[in-house]
Design a protein around this motif. Sequence first.
Motif, mmCIF file in Angstrom:
data_model
loop_
_atom_site.group_PDB
_atom_site.id
_atom_site.type_symbol
_atom_site.label_atom_id
_atom_site.label_comp_id
_atom_site.label_asym_id
_atom_site.label_seq_id
_atom_site.Cartn_x
_atom_site.Cartn_y
_atom_site.Cartn_z
ATOM 1 N N LYS A 1 31.911 28.535 60.151
ATOM 2 C CA LYS A 1 31.261 27.286 60.565
ATOM 3 C C LYS A 1 31.704 26.113 59.696
ATOM 4 C CE LYS A 1 26.859 24.971 61.401
ATOM 5 N NZ LYS A 1 25.400 25.096 61.607
ATOM 6 N N TYR A 2 31.770 26.336 58.377
ATOM 7 C CA TYR A 2 32.097 25.247 57.456
ATOM 8 C C TYR A 2 33.579 25.199 57.092
ATOM 9 C CZ TYR A 2 27.169 24.165 56.946
ATOM 10 O OH TYR A 2 25.876 23.786 57.197
ATOM 11 N N LYS A 3 34.344 26.124 57.696
ATOM 12 C CA LYS A 3 35.796 26.156 57.512
ATOM 13 C C LYS A 3 36.178 26.150 56.019
ATOM 14 C CE LYS A 3 36.991 24.045 61.949
ATOM 15 N NZ LYS A 3 35.643 24.248 62.534
ATOM 16 N N LYS A 4 35.534 27.046 55.285
ATOM 17 C CA LYS A 4 35.874 27.186 53.870
ATOM 18 C C LYS A 4 35.661 28.630 53.421
ATOM 19 C CE LYS A 4 31.474 25.960 51.567
ATOM 20 N NZ LYS A 4 30.802 24.952 50.714
ATOM 21 N N THR A 5 36.413 29.017 52.426
ATOM 22 C CA THR A 5 36.248 30.344 51.847
ATOM 23 C C THR A 5 35.098 30.297 50.841
ATOM 24 O OG1 THR A 5 38.609 30.817 52.074
ATOM 25 C CG2 THR A 5 37.376 32.159 50.493
ATOM 26 N N ILE A 6 34.243 31.308 50.879
ATOM 27 C CA ILE A 6 33.137 31.411 49.924
ATOM 28 C C ILE A 6 33.416 32.602 49.013
ATOM 29 C CG2 ILE A 6 30.647 31.636 49.602
ATOM 30 C CD1 ILE A 6 30.283 30.612 52.479
ATOM 31 N N PRO A 7 34.002 32.368 47.840
ATOM 32 C CA PRO A 7 34.317 33.476 46.937
ATOM 33 C C PRO A 7 33.040 34.177 46.458
ATOM 34 C CG PRO A 7 35.465 31.461 46.293
ATOM 35 C CD PRO A 7 34.420 31.070 47.302
ATOM 36 N N VAL A 8 33.126 35.485 46.293
ATOM 37 C CA VAL A 8 31.987 36.275 45.826
ATOM 38 C C VAL A 8 32.350 36.947 44.505
ATOM 39 C CG1 VAL A 8 30.397 38.165 46.329
ATOM 40 C CG2 VAL A 8 31.222 36.698 48.193
ATOM 41 N N PHE A 9 31.526 36.732 43.495
ATOM 42 C CA PHE A 9 31.709 37.340 42.180
ATOM 43 C C PHE A 9 30.594 38.370 41.974
ATOM 44 C CE2 PHE A 9 33.800 33.321 42.109
ATOM 45 C CZ PHE A 9 34.885 33.454 41.261
ATOM 46 N N VAL A 10 30.921 39.479 41.340
ATOM 47 C CA VAL A 10 29.935 40.548 41.170
ATOM 48 C C VAL A 10 29.632 40.767 39.696
ATOM 49 C CG1 VAL A 10 30.432 41.722 43.323
ATOM 50 C CG2 VAL A 10 31.785 42.259 41.327
ATOM 51 N N ALA A 11 28.389 41.163 39.414
ATOM 52 C CA ALA A 11 27.950 41.322 38.028
ATOM 53 C C ALA A 11 27.034 42.529 37.889
ATOM 54 C CB ALA A 11 27.207 40.060 37.582
ATOM 55 N N GLY A 12 26.991 43.052 36.674
ATOM 56 C CA GLY A 12 26.095 44.160 36.377
ATOM 57 C C GLY A 12 26.849 45.412 35.989
ATOM 58 N N GLY A 13 26.953 45.673 34.696
ATOM 59 C CA GLY A 13 27.621 46.884 34.232
ATOM 60 C C GLY A 13 29.131 46.841 34.298
ATOM 61 N N ILE A 14 29.719 45.645 34.324
ATOM 62 C CA ILE A 14 31.186 45.524 34.367
ATOM 63 C C ILE A 14 31.712 45.787 32.953
ATOM 64 C CG2 ILE A 14 33.141 44.084 35.021
ATOM 65 C CD1 ILE A 14 31.198 44.617 37.309
ATOM 66 N N ASP A 15 32.150 47.009 32.706
ATOM 67 C CA ASP A 15 32.521 47.396 31.346
ATOM 68 C C ASP A 15 34.004 47.686 31.156
ATOM 69 O OD1 ASP A 15 32.689 49.687 32.820
ATOM 70 O OD2 ASP A 15 31.403 50.904 31.527
ATOM 71 N N SER A 16 34.820 47.393 32.173
ATOM 72 C CA SER A 16 36.258 47.651 32.039
ATOM 73 C C SER A 16 37.067 46.821 33.021
ATOM 74 C CB SER A 16 36.562 49.135 32.285
ATOM 75 O OG SER A 16 36.330 49.469 33.652
ATOM 76 N N GLY A 17 38.336 46.617 32.682
ATOM 77 C CA GLY A 17 39.237 45.933 33.597
ATOM 78 C C GLY A 17 39.501 46.772 34.830
ATOM 79 N N LYS A 18 39.420 48.090 34.668
ATOM 80 C CA LYS A 18 39.614 48.990 35.810
ATOM 81 C C LYS A 18 38.543 48.743 36.869
ATOM 82 C CE LYS A 18 39.984 53.890 37.037
ATOM 83 N NZ LYS A 18 39.931 55.286 36.536
ATOM 84 N N LYS A 19 37.315 48.537 36.415
ATOM 85 C CA LYS A 19 36.219 48.273 37.357
ATOM 86 C C LYS A 19 36.430 46.928 38.057
ATOM 87 C CE LYS A 19 32.238 49.944 36.432
ATOM 88 N NZ LYS A 19 30.890 50.257 35.856
ATOM 89 N N ILE A 20 36.933 45.940 37.316
ATOM 90 C CA ILE A 20 37.224 44.646 37.936
ATOM 91 C C ILE A 20 38.260 44.828 39.041
ATOM 92 C CG2 ILE A 20 38.130 42.314 37.598
ATOM 93 C CD1 ILE A 20 37.173 42.425 34.720
ATOM 94 N N ALA A 21 39.312 45.595 38.743
ATOM 95 C CA ALA A 21 40.379 45.829 39.726
ATOM 96 C C ALA A 21 39.823 46.497 40.982
ATOM 97 C CB ALA A 21 41.474 46.692 39.105
ATOM 98 N N GLU A 22 38.943 47.464 40.802
ATOM 99 C CA GLU A 22 38.355 48.164 41.946
ATOM 100 C C GLU A 22 37.556 47.202 42.821
ATOM 101 O OE1 GLU A 22 36.003 51.154 40.102
ATOM 102 O OE2 GLU A 22 37.718 52.448 39.596
ATOM 103 N N LEU A 23 36.787 46.327 42.186
ATOM 104 C CA LEU A 23 35.960 45.383 42.933
ATOM 105 C C LEU A 23 36.795 44.311 43.623
ATOM 106 C CD1 LEU A 23 33.122 45.163 40.288
ATOM 107 C CD2 LEU A 23 32.839 45.997 42.629
ATOM 108 N N VAL A 24 37.868 43.878 42.968
ATOM 109 C CA VAL A 24 38.777 42.905 43.577
ATOM 110 C C VAL A 24 39.436 43.513 44.815
ATOM 111 C CG1 VAL A 24 40.942 41.643 43.255
ATOM 112 C CG2 VAL A 24 39.184 41.566 41.480
ATOM 113 N N LYS A 25 39.813 44.779 44.734
ATOM 114 C CA LYS A 25 40.416 45.466 45.876
ATOM 115 C C LYS A 25 39.432 45.556 47.043
ATOM 116 C CE LYS A 25 43.584 48.379 43.174
ATOM 117 N NZ LYS A 25 43.864 49.755 42.696
ATOM 118 N N GLN A 26 38.135 45.559 46.718
ATOM 119 C CA GLN A 26 37.108 45.665 47.748
ATOM 120 C C GLN A 26 36.663 44.307 48.278
ATOM 121 O OE1 GLN A 26 34.245 47.932 45.557
ATOM 122 N NE2 GLN A 26 35.509 49.780 45.562
#
Length: 354
Positions: free
Chosen positions: A198-223
């Motif tokens: 509707k607003y013709k824009k991307t709404i980035p989503v950031f996740v939080a809670g127990g992010i204890d490694s770069g590996k977990k960041i990579a997994e969430l980015v892939k998702q």
Amino acid sequence: MIQIQDRIMKLPIIQGGMGVGISLSSLAGHVAKCGAMGVISAAHPGYNYEGFRKNPVAINCQAIKDHIQRAKEIAKGNGLIGVNIMVASRDYEKFVKASVDGGCDAIISGAGLPLDLPKWAKGKTLLAPIVSSGKAARLIARVWDKRYQYTPDFVVIEGSEAGGHLGFKKEDLLAHTCQTLTEILSDVKKELKVWEEKYKKTIPVFVAGGIDSGKKIAELVKQGAAGVQIATPFIATYECDAAQEFKDMVIQCTEDDIELVTSPAGMPGRAIVNDFVKKTRQTGNICMKKCLECMIPCTPENTPYCISEALIQSVKGNVQNGLIFVGSQAARIHDMKHVEEVIQEYMEEMEENL
């Protein structure tokens, strides 16, 4: 490179807002200097200012502006500076306006549903609600659209492993029946899709809670996550604004030391069990000498304790007589580091796993 509307972050990391006095200009500025988003907490940033006890609202508004300016000076034009404002704050509107006047790049708002945030800040800075479910994201987006013809610029999801106030029922947290970050991320992205169109824009989503490694960041980015919000690991940094005694409590805690507590704000929270927490269990109520009148759900007659006073005491170093909010990963933090080191470790491991 992460683009949030017309602003750019070099790194996909938001430093979570931690009050009272844990994430002020030093921590936020040094995080931004690395190319991420540093976040100042609007929960009593003026606690150590002269005159705070006499006029906390005016002092806090001034402190918000001061810390935004100092953080930007430290960042030297890098990254972004945000302000985290709790919806449960009695003077929410004033803190929003002070953040806008101070020139922040973003306002991140949770501890309640920020249904009227665009009323005071639409078009003046990036606006992001904190949610813990797709249902909450849908409600906020619908209300913002109907009332203000606006939609979130980005969204922060806080899962059940986060520190501080949590958007889940205590019984669900204890039973470990809350949705996972991955499940919430999927639901939130589905809910936001119609508003992106509707607003013709991307709404980035950031996740939080127990992010204890770069590996977990990579997994969430892939998702589908644009990045993550990290808070607790930044406590044990030289640049964090809290007293060293506070940082040492985080470094020395074990998994057995971390439990859920009930906040006077009416929400569960995760904290380190110390003498203060034990006392709240035994007595039920801790006498309040003077109410700062800061939280909407809180009244001196029936509150179990003054959460502001508890947080002020701990951040000043009186760690056995105050409240220490942490995320679930606190027990895995064992030494002091510089902000740059923390970020570099996350990013290197993330890149290895993408």
